[in-house]
Design an enzyme around this catalytic site. Sequence first.
Site, mmCIF file in Angstrom:
data_model
loop_
_atom_site.group_PDB
_atom_site.id
_atom_site.type_symbol
_atom_site.label_atom_id
_atom_site.label_comp_id
_atom_site.label_asym_id
_atom_site.label_seq_id
_atom_site.Cartn_x
_atom_site.Cartn_y
_atom_site.Cartn_z
ATOM 1 N N CYS A 142 0.827 -1.214 0.000
ATOM 2 C CA CYS A 142 0.000 0.000 0.000
ATOM 3 C C CYS A 142 0.867 1.272 0.000
ATOM 4 O O CYS A 142 1.611 1.504 -0.935
ATOM 5 C CB CYS A 142 -0.992 -0.025 1.149
ATOM 6 N N LYS A 163 -11.716 8.415 -1.014
ATOM 7 C CA LYS A 163 -10.969 7.245 -0.579
ATOM 8 C C LYS A 163 -11.416 5.993 -1.330
ATOM 9 O O LYS A 163 -12.611 5.778 -1.547
ATOM 10 C CB LYS A 163 -11.149 7.038 0.920
ATOM 11 N N SER A 192 -7.555 0.041 0.585
ATOM 12 C CA SER A 192 -7.925 1.100 1.516
ATOM 13 C C SER A 192 -6.864 2.187 1.426
ATOM 14 O O SER A 192 -5.840 2.127 2.104
ATOM 15 C CB SER A 192 -8.017 0.553 2.943
ATOM 16 N N HIS A 235 -4.250 -4.444 0.155
ATOM 17 C CA HIS A 235 -3.979 -4.989 1.488
ATOM 18 C C HIS A 235 -4.371 -6.462 1.548
ATOM 19 O O HIS A 235 -5.337 -6.837 2.231
ATOM 20 C CB HIS A 235 -4.758 -4.211 2.551
ATOM 21 N N GLU A 237 -3.168 -8.668 3.231
ATOM 22 C CA GLU A 237 -2.987 -9.190 4.594
ATOM 23 C C GLU A 237 -4.181 -8.917 5.501
ATOM 24 O O GLU A 237 -4.277 -9.494 6.603
ATOM 25 C CB GLU A 237 -1.725 -8.584 5.217
ATOM 26 N N ARG A 249 -14.416 3.467 12.611
ATOM 27 C CA ARG A 249 -13.554 4.517 13.161
ATOM 28 C C ARG A 249 -13.826 5.856 12.487
ATOM 29 O O ARG A 249 -13.982 6.894 13.157
ATOM 30 C CB ARG A 249 -12.089 4.122 12.973
#
Length: 302
Positions: A142, A163, A192, A235, A237, A249
């Site tokens: 990323c 985003k 992300s 991502h 992972e 969040r």
Amino acid sequence: MPIKIPDLLPAKNKLQEENIFVMDESRAFTQDIRPLKILILNLMPLKQQTETHLLRILGNSPLQIDVGLLHTSTHVSKNTPAEHLEQFYKSITDVKANKYDGLIITGAPIEKLAYEDVNYWSELSEIMEWSKTNVTSTLHICWGAMAGLYYHYGIDKYLMDEKLSGIFTHTLSDPREKLLSGFDEEFVVPHSREADIKKTDIEKEPRLKILSESEEAGIYLVASTDGKQIFVTGHPEYDAFTLQKEFDRDTAAGLNPIIPVNYYPNDDPTQTPRLRWRTHSNMLISNWLNYYVYQETPYQLD
């Protein structure tokens, strides 16, 4: 084969609950085998969460792996206890004389900052320069991928209008590439991020090749022609609930985030997301470890 990690690392219990084969230092000392030495430069704020994410997919490899953790000493982490960093992490000063089979550089949620404005950019540049001579192959994830492309090849990032968050379908640009061995022709990956790299910029650099991309998410996998630098813009992972935690969040912070694309069933945040990218994630890391690290690294690192 197992991953070798410190005896008291908190991620150990979580991974063992998931039936991931881990081996603590005490047991590893009794085995006569040369494990791959993999260093993780963890730039993420929630370092313990990222440790679990990466150790989970490293632990699925058939190779024995000795994992070390690295952080930047020029940045004080606000989200990870200082005791945890002191016990389990080292800085570039501590490892500078060492050789490693592989290095993983994680992402960081700082895409909106210019690279030179990042308070640890100088130290990160030192680490990336050091990796050229002391690491067989480096995997960048990323923001780490964007930073690596900028440092090594002068390819800059571009801020996005909104985003990019969700699960996106990807295709293979060159199925003959060893990193893609065993991949399906289409596979999904979490993204992300708030910045992107341009395909045209990559294509202008003869030392790089595009391995995978997405119509919605853009470039995904890029590799240097010598295999020493691998860049992953997504991502792989992430676990099933990481995007949900980020969404919750940002919602709590009043940022009015978009619902992650193709993540929740029926795009309904009240429903439980499903993990659909684990097979790809394991294959990606296993291929990197086998073809770009194990097959290339010397038996005697020093």
